[in-house]
Design an enzyme around this catalytic site. Structure first.
Site, mmCIF file in Angstrom:
data_model
loop_
_atom_site.group_PDB
_atom_site.id
_atom_site.type_symbol
_atom_site.label_atom_id
_atom_site.label_comp_id
_atom_site.label_asym_id
_atom_site.label_seq_id
_atom_site.Cartn_x
_atom_site.Cartn_y
_atom_site.Cartn_z
ATOM 1 N N HIS B 121 -2.382 20.301 6.707
ATOM 2 C CA HIS B 121 -1.816 19.354 7.670
ATOM 3 C C HIS B 121 -2.988 18.537 8.238
ATOM 4 C CE1 HIS B 121 -0.004 18.153 11.549
ATOM 5 N NE2 HIS B 121 1.166 18.442 11.036
ATOM 6 N N ASP B 198 -4.777 28.168 10.123
ATOM 7 C CA ASP B 198 -3.786 27.360 10.822
ATOM 8 C C ASP B 198 -2.452 28.085 10.662
ATOM 9 O OD1 ASP B 198 -1.817 25.614 11.546
ATOM 10 O OD2 ASP B 198 -2.505 23.940 10.313
ATOM 11 N N GLN B 201 2.863 27.547 10.560
ATOM 12 C CA GLN B 201 4.077 27.902 9.813
ATOM 13 C C GLN B 201 4.110 29.382 9.458
ATOM 14 O OE1 GLN B 201 6.325 25.757 9.819
ATOM 15 N NE2 GLN B 201 5.162 23.892 10.211
ATOM 16 N N LYS B 224 6.962 25.855 17.873
ATOM 17 C CA LYS B 224 7.534 26.175 16.563
ATOM 18 C C LYS B 224 7.993 27.629 16.519
ATOM 19 C CE LYS B 224 4.218 23.107 14.272
ATOM 20 N NZ LYS B 224 4.890 21.950 13.682
ATOM 21 N N CYS B 362 2.599 14.696 7.685
ATOM 22 C CA CYS B 362 1.187 14.820 8.064
ATOM 23 C C CYS B 362 0.356 15.475 6.965
ATOM 24 C CB CYS B 362 1.009 15.582 9.379
ATOM 25 S SG CYS B 362 1.899 14.877 10.754
#
Ligand code: PLP
Lengths: 154, 405
Positions: B121, B198, B201, B224, B362
């Site tokens: 991303h 990261d 997700q 999220k 992104c």
């Protein structure tokens, strides 16, 4: 909100078979436009003659049906017109999409009017207005030698 | 597990979208919020609010306790060793910027190398680009293949003595690929290279144990994770937080302030300048409880089932191409439809109450690699069911009809 108003036959046709989608011969001005949120890109090529008449215009680019159709329609409509007239049409068109005002463009033939009005459904889809206006803004940049890339997010 | 019952806890689903039932397939972008979280924020403001950590009055004590309670819950949720390893940020993006800025300031010199992947991303690329501009760092991209897979060898071959950091996503927000974190971290350990994950997700979809994983940094965005907007979490091993300089300066993050010098406290205080998102952080505690009540394993299992169903249905639809085919996929399905741009897909789906995202998500590097300017993405949360997939598929058929495909 009606999808049928957005995806009218004319738009689908221009989206699938865009007119003037090439680099036209002898262009003397060009400009680029980006819609960074969507990734839509357009490059407008313009041949403006000494009388400030749009002698030829074309575009290259990629994007959704609305942005491609709108670019295609834009080239058809402004080709052959005086720049000042084209600019007036553009202003009217953008007002139609942004403010919902009826375009009062007496310089357009009935046929041209029908074509440009096929994009009026876009105003019901605020997220798509940028797609429809990108090529028009880019045309303006090209004509006025504005070297800045049109960016819908600015 | 009763998904209907779980879904009923999210007030948003009692509203109609354009007269239609909402089919929310945009959780990778941001998840919806359960009522407990919304109510908690409202109650906190009504009954317990004051600024944390600065006043002596009893409201401040209550607020501070509630606020710090969230830190403890997060620590347990990801199994961090110390509560001081949990730093509040405004989102994952800020977590990565914090590390890029502080780690960069202290440890990155001209020509030092940072390895990321082609799947990242922009949030896990742009902050490193700043270091490239500022410090002359070199960014190397580990290749991802057509399946959306990042092979461990593609990382291995980029490592040199100049490699100062490996920063990779836990799960791709486009292909849903679950990266082989254990292998990547094992490899990095042998070369003593720190690893940043990261986790945007990953968290709230997959079980997390940062001690077992042994990563150096892990960032998340609470919005999220069935939580409020404006809150992020940076997990960092204590040794790093002790060593890194402060990020932003201001109130709350100082030890002693004199006219000629300033000293700083320990983590997390050192990294939490100014008033934070007090109510949202308090509210996020309820998101963690909500997730834990369902059980993260159950969430993973349910989302896997729906993802597999989605793959099965969409693969049968001849007009659809699914982007990537990773062996390990989380709750994300990106696709294209022949002859129809993803934005047009999104608009038509929206007319049926189906919320997806269209664009490059992104991830321009990845889209360029795959040779497509944009994709349509359906991403799942705990509230999704097979019925949602069926509605999605019908709506895709409607796209084809409108475009005379
Ligand atoms: C993989 C990944 N990283 C980073 C981000 C950025 O998250 P945020 O905007 O909440 O900081 C996202 C969210 O879009 C993401 O999917």
């Amino acid at each position: 909100m009606d999808l049928k108003e957005l995806y009218q036959e004319i738009i689908l046709d221009h989206g699938k078979n865009p007119r003037n989608k090439k680099k036209c011969d002898g262009f003397n001005k060009d400009a680029k436009g980006n819609n960074p949120l969507c990734g839509d890109k357009v490059h407008v090529f313009l041949k403006l003659n000494d009388e400030k008449q749009v002698e030829d215009i074309s575009f290259e680019g990629e994007g959704c049906a609305i942005s491609i159709a709108s670019a295609s329609i834009m080239t058809e409509i402004v080709k052959g017109k005086d720049y000042n007239v084209a600019k007036k049409i553009l202003e009217n068109f953008i007002n139609m999409l942004k403010e919902g005002s009826k375009p009062s463009i007496n310089s357009l033939s009935d046929n041209e009017n029908t074509t440009i009005m096929s994009l009026s459904g876009v105003k019901q889809f605020p997220m798509r207005v940028k797609c429809a206006t990108l090529a028009w803004h880019t045309f303006l940049h090209a004509a006025e030698d504005n070297k800045k890339v049109v960016n819908t997010e600015k | 597990m009763d998904i209907k019952e779980i879904k009923s806890k999210f007030p948003i689903f009692s509203n109609k979208v354009k007269g239609k039932k909402l089919v929310y397939l945009d959780s990778a972008n941001s998840s919806q919020k359960p009522k407990v979280v919304i109510d908690r924020i409202s109650n906190f403001y009504s009954k317990e609010f004051s600024n944390v950590g600065r006043s002596m009055h009893s409201l401040a004590v209550t607020a501070t306790n509630r606020f710090e309670e969230t830190r403890d819950l997060i620590k347990n949720f990801i199994n961090a060793k110390f509560r001081e390893e949990i730093v509040f940020t405004k989102n994952a993006t800020e977590g990565i910027n914090l590390i890029a800025s502080t780690y960069g300031e202290k440890f990155i010199q001209d020509k030092d190398e940072i390895i990321i992947t082609e799947l990242e991303h922009h949030a896990n690329y742009v902050p490193w680009h700043f270091l490239r501009k500022k410090k002359g760092a070199v960014i190397k991209f580990a290749e991802c293949d057509k399946q959306g897979e990042v092979n461990i060898d593609s990382i291995k071959k980029l490592i040199t003595t100049k490699t100062k950091l490996i920063a990779v996503t836990h799960v791709s927000n486009v292909t849903g690929t679950i990266l082989p974190l254990n292998k990547i971290i094992d490899l990095a350990k042998t070369k003593k290279i720190p690893v940043l994950i990261d986790g945007c997700q990953g968290a709230s979809h997959l079980k997390l144990d940062v001690q077992k994983l042994d990563c150096d940094f892990y960032v998340m965005s609470c919005h999220k994770m069935y939580g409020p907007t404006g809150v992020g979490v940076l997990y960092a091993k204590k040794k790093w937080l002790d060593e890194l300089p402060p990020y932003q300066g201001g109130g709350g993050m100082i030890d002693e302030v004199k006219k000629d010098d300033i000293s700083f406290p320990e983590s997390p205080t050192k990294f939490e300048a100014g008033t934070l998102q007090t109510a949202e952080i308090v509210g996020f505690a309820e998101s963690i409880r909500f997730i834990e009540n369902i059980g993260i394993k159950n969430i993973t299992q349910h989302e896997k089932e729906i993802t597999e169903y989605g793959l099965e249905i969409l693969k049968k639809n001849n007009s659809v191409s699914i982007i990537g085919d990773p062996k390990e996929r989380s709750a994300i399905l990106s696709f294209t439809i022949k002859g129809i741009h993803p934005h047009d897909i999104a608009t038509i789906l929206d007319d049926d109450g189906v919320a997806i995202r269209a664009g490059h998500h992104c991830c321009q590097i990845l889209h360029e690699k795959m040779g497509i300017p944009a994709t349509a993405r359906a991403s799942l949360g705990i509230y999704n069911s097979k019925e949602d997939i069926d509605i999605l598929n019908e709506s895709i058929n409607k796209c084809n009809k409108i475009f005379n495909n």
